[in-house]
Structure formats: structure tokens, C-alpha cells
Design a protein around this motif. Structure first.
Motif, PDB file in Angstrom:
ATOM      1  N   LYS A 223       0.674  -1.190   0.059  1.00 53.55           N
ATOM      2  CA  LYS A 223       0.036   0.070  -0.042  1.00 53.55           C
ATOM      3  C   LYS A 223       0.817   1.238   0.044  1.00 53.55           C
ATOM      4  O   LYS A 223       2.057   1.216   0.470  1.00 53.55           O
ATOM      5  CB  LYS A 223      -0.830  -0.127   1.483  1.00 53.55           C
TER       6      LYS A 223
ATOM      7  N   GLY B  45       6.511   1.685   3.186  1.00 54.01           N
ATOM      8  CA  GLY B  45       7.835   1.470   3.244  1.00 54.01           C
ATOM      9  C   GLY B  45       8.675   0.660   2.083  1.00 54.01           C
ATOM     10  O   GLY B  45       9.617   0.028   2.298  1.00 54.01           O
TER      11      GLY B  45
ATOM     12  N   THR C 288       9.807   1.676  -0.772  1.00 49.97           N
ATOM     13  CA  THR C 288      11.309   2.484  -0.931  1.00 49.97           C
ATOM     14  C   THR C 288      12.373   1.976  -0.110  1.00 49.97           C
ATOM     15  O   THR C 288      13.401   1.565  -0.628  1.00 49.97           O
ATOM     16  CB  THR C 288      10.956   3.782  -1.330  1.00 49.97           C
TER      17      THR C 288
ATOM     18  N   ASN D 296       8.935   5.159  -9.729  1.00 54.85           N
ATOM     19  CA  ASN D 296       7.876   5.943  -9.054  1.00 54.85           C
ATOM     20  C   ASN D 296       7.490   7.142  -9.966  1.00 54.85           C
ATOM     21  O   ASN D 296       8.520   7.612 -10.397  1.00 54.85           O
ATOM     22  CB  ASN D 296       8.057   6.225  -7.673  1.00 54.85           C
TER      23      ASN D 296
ATOM     24  N   ILE E 154      11.113  -4.843  10.473  1.00 57.09           N
ATOM     25  CA  ILE E 154      11.703  -3.653  10.641  1.00 57.09           C
ATOM     26  C   ILE E 154      11.122  -2.789  11.484  1.00 57.09           C
ATOM     27  O   ILE E 154       9.672  -2.486  11.784  1.00 57.09           O
ATOM     28  CB  ILE E 154      11.643  -2.760   9.158  1.00 57.09           C
ATOM     29  N   PRO E 155      11.900  -2.344  12.663  1.00 57.85           N
ATOM     30  CA  PRO E 155      11.436  -1.545  13.620  1.00 57.85           C
ATOM     31  C   PRO E 155      11.031  -0.111  13.304  1.00 57.85           C
ATOM     32  O   PRO E 155      11.400   0.505  12.378  1.00 57.85           O
ATOM     33  CB  PRO E 155      12.698  -1.378  14.730  1.00 57.85           C
TER      34      PRO E 155
ATOM     35  N   THR F 148      13.092   8.649  13.776  1.00 61.31           N
ATOM     36  CA  THR F 148      13.277   9.601  12.580  1.00 61.31           C
ATOM     37  C   THR F 148      12.943   9.093  11.135  1.00 61.31           C
ATOM     38  O   THR F 148      12.895   7.622  11.378  1.00 61.31           O
ATOM     39  CB  THR F 148      14.499  10.311  12.619  1.00 61.31           C
TER      40      THR F 148
ATOM     41  N   VAL G  49      13.465   7.593   7.703  1.00 62.62           N
ATOM     42  CA  VAL G  49      14.754   6.847   7.070  1.00 62.62           C
ATOM     43  C   VAL G  49      15.356   7.709   5.652  1.00 62.62           C
ATOM     44  O   VAL G  49      14.828   7.875   4.720  1.00 62.62           O
ATOM     45  CB  VAL G  49      14.183   5.475   6.304  1.00 62.62           C
TER      46      VAL G  49
END
Ligand SMILES: Nc1ncnc2c1ncn2[C@@H]1O[C@H](COP(=O)(O)OP(=O)(O)OP(=O)(O)O)[C@@H](O)[C@H]1O
Ligand SMILES: [Mg+2]
Length: 339
Positions: free
Chosen positions: A27, A31, A33, A56, A313-314, A318, A320
Motif C-alpha cells: 500500500k 515502506g 522504497t 515511481n 523492521i522497527p 526519525t 529513513v
């Protein structure tokens, strides 16, 4: 709850030494990318010559990598071993498509003696959303056919999931469509030959027919590229979800769709996970509630997606940005152990 322990990302890739083409889907905003960049970073850090290709409409690699990339040109990512990046400008491709289509339509309408303005047809065709997807898909084909010899690994960062799935699914639909088109074009041309008194002239026209040449060329490209899309030894499509209802539902639906198109599913990444370490430092009521909420969604993931999950992935404190952060994403993907 599925009791089967998932194969981790690293187990998965080590079990498939010929993997070369990676896709990330999911969706919007989940995340894709950062996951694509994390995968690419991992392989580059293993000494593999890796291309991270972004498809994109909006430039997203530049923001993640904090490095500007020229449109449509492969560029070395500075400071990271054998990592290269390519940002395809879909807008440019769509414009080129539109111009080519306009030219062919003008030719065809003249050839068929149809007294209509081609521009109206072009507008209708170009406003169809599949037009953009088709352009994107053509870019993927180009990259595979042109760059495959130059890289060990190619990671594709695709736009929103519907596009990505459909653009992959298109390989099957395209094939059917092209076979029909080529056949009907052949019939139309031979009918014209039969009806014509000036046979030689028409035969000459057939040879020059740009639509036919295009269709045949497109089919040849599809045939060449198709084996890569459906080969589970070389290709894997990874889905990214969040521990939230909607992205989970989207991933479930799209896994089914992808399987129906014989596209190999690599697995699922669960992104922005609140870990126990984060919660040790976070005592706010908001975060505590979020953590509780997440437990419910993780239970759904364990019930519905568990054996396909390849990494968590936590959630970072901030955004990425830059390769120090991508390195962290990559580590999380590579070091994840299912509990
Ligand atoms: N685990 C994380 N922790 C903190 N921020 C994150 C995390 N994952 C992604 N982000 C941030 O969330 C935003 C969306 O991530 P990303 O661009 O990778 O999503 P996407 O699925 O590619 O989005 P789009 O559909 O727009 O292409 C970015 O600003 C990114 O930095
Ligand atoms: Mg993106």
C-alpha cells in the motif's frame, strides 16, 4: 495461528543462490522504497554489483539516498561499494508514449481512410490509468533486457501496489492481447491485399506498417522477458505491510493476485514495528496504547501471513534518510529472528 516457523529473509535468499530480480510492493507509504533500498544495500555490502531501480512517478530514491539522481541514467551511489541507482521518470515515458501513439494513430487513420482527428483518440487512451502502468512496465522490461548483464542483483522499487501487481500481471494479459492484436492486424492487412487492385503497393505498405512492427517487437520483448517474471529461482516479489488492518488486508489480497499470475512471492516485511526496546524507553500513554493495538495486529499477521513473513523492521525515531539509516533497515531485515 500458524505454527510453521517462517523462513527469514536471509534463509530465503541463501536458499536461492540465483535470485537476481527483487520487487517491493505494498500500500502507499508503507515502506516499499526503504525496503527496496535495504535489500539493495545488503547485496551491495556482500560485494554484489547491485542496481536499485525506482519506478515511481515521484522521485523517491533521491530523498532516501539523500543524493540527486539524473533521470533515466544509472548512477553510482557514492560511498556504497557496488551500489548503483536508477530513477526512471515515468512522466517522461508517458509523454514519449503519447507522442508515439499519436503518430501511429495519425498514420493508421490515414491508412484506413477514417476521417477523424487522431488527437481525440490519443486523449482517451492516455487518460486511462493503465497507460501509465503500461509505460512503467515497459521501463521494467527495458531495465531487465538492457541491464541484466551488467548487474548481479536488480531491485525494483515500484509505485503503489495496485500498479505493481497489475504491471506484473500484465505480462500474462499483454501476451494474450498481443497475440490477438497481431492476428487481427494480419487479417486486416491481408484483407486489404485481397481487395486491392494495386497489390504491390499494398504489399509495400504492409512491410512498412509501423503498428505491426511495433506489435511484433512488443511481443518479442515480452517473450524474452517473461521467463524472468515467473521464475522463482531468479525473481521474488516482497510485500511490505504495517501492523495495521488495512495494509495487512491489502497484502493478503495481493499475494493471492500475484500467485494467480504465477509471479513468485518472496515474502512479507512488517515495517514500523514497535519493539520491546523502543517501549522500554517510551512510557507515554499514546505509545503504550499503540503498542497494545499493535499486539492485536501482530496476532492477525501470525494467523494469516506468518510462514511468509521474512522480517520485521522497527519503527525508527526519525524518517529513513540517507544510507546510515538504510544500513540499519538492511541490518533489521538480515538479522530478524522469528519468536
Ligand atoms: N521503519 C520506519 N521508521 C521510521 N520511518 C519510516 C520507516 N519506514 C518508512 N519510514 C518513513 O515513512 C515514509 C514512507 O516510506 P517509503 O517512502 O519507503 O514508503 P513507500 O511505500 O515507498 O511510499 P510510496 O507509496 O509513496 O512510494 C518515508 O518518509 C520513510 O522515511
Ligand atoms: Mg516509494
Amino acid at each position: 495461528m500458524s505454527s510453521k516457523r517462517p523462513e527469514t529473509f536471509i534463509e530465503f535468499v541463501e536458499g536461492k543462490p540465483n535470485l537476481k530480480y527483487f520487487f517491493t510492493g505494498g500500500k502507499g507509504g508503507v515502506g516499499k522504497t526503504i525496503a527496496a533500498a535495504g535489500i539493495a544495500y545488503y547485496f551491495a555490502s556482500q560485494g554484489k554489483k547491485t542496481l536499485l531501480a525506482s519506478l515511481n512517478p515521484i522521485h523517491s530514491l533521491a530523498s532516501v539516498c539523500t543524493q540527486e539522481f539524473g533521470c533515466g541514467e544509472v548512477e553510482k551511489v557514492s560511498g556504497i561499494g557496488k551500489l548503483y541507482a536508477l530513477e526512471c521518470d515515468i512522466t517522461e515515458t508517458v509523454k514519449r508514449y503519447r507522442d508515439q501513439l499519436a503518430e501511429k494513430l495519425r498514420w493508421f487513420l490515414k491508412w484506413a481512410d477514417i476521417p477523424v482527428k487522431s488527437e481525440d483518440f490519443v486523449d482517451i487512451a492516455a487518460t486511462n490509468p493503465s497507460f501509465e502502468e503500461s509505460a512503467m512496465f515497459d521501463n521494467v522490461i527495458d531495465i531487465i533486457l538492457e541491464q541484466r548483464g551488467a548487474y548481479d542483483i536488480i531491485v525494483f522499487d515500484c509505485a503503489a501496489v495496485a500498479n505493481a501487481i497489475r504491471l506484473l500481471g500484465l505480462s500474462k494479459i499483454y501476451d494474450l492481447w498481443l497475440s490477438r492484436m497481431v492476428k487481427s492486424r494480419e487479417e486486416a492487412l491481408s484483407l486489404r491485399v485481397k481487395l486491392s487492385f494495386r497489390k504491390e503497393k499494398v504489399m509495400e505498405e504492409i512491410k512498412k506498417d509501423p503498428m505491426m512492427a511495433d506489435l511484433i517487437n512488443m511481443r518479442r520483448r515480452m517473450e524474452e522477458v517473461k521467463p524472468f517474471f515467473v521464475n522463482p529461482e531468479t525473481t521474488a516479489f516482497f510485500f511490505v505491510t504495517l501492523p495495521l488492518a488495512l495494509p495487512i488486508a491489502v497484502v493478503k489480497r495481493f499475494i493471492e493476485m500475484v500467485k494467480a499470475f504465477d509471479i513468485p512471492v518472496g515474502g512479507v516485511f512488517v515495517n514500523m514495528v514497535l519493539t520491546e526496546e523502543i517501549m522500554k524507553k517510551e512510557k507515554s500513554e499514546y505509545m503504550t496504547n499503540k503498542y497494545k493495538e499493535q499486539e492485536g495486529y501482530l496476532a492477525t499477521i501470525r494467523k494469516d501471513l506468518w510462514p511468509s513473513v521474512r522480517a520485521f523492521i522497527p519503527l525508527y525515531s526519525t524518517e529513513v534518510l540517507g544510507f546510515d539509516m538504510i544500513a540499519k533497515v538492511s541490518e533489521s531485515i538480515v538479522n530478524w529472528k522469528p519468536s
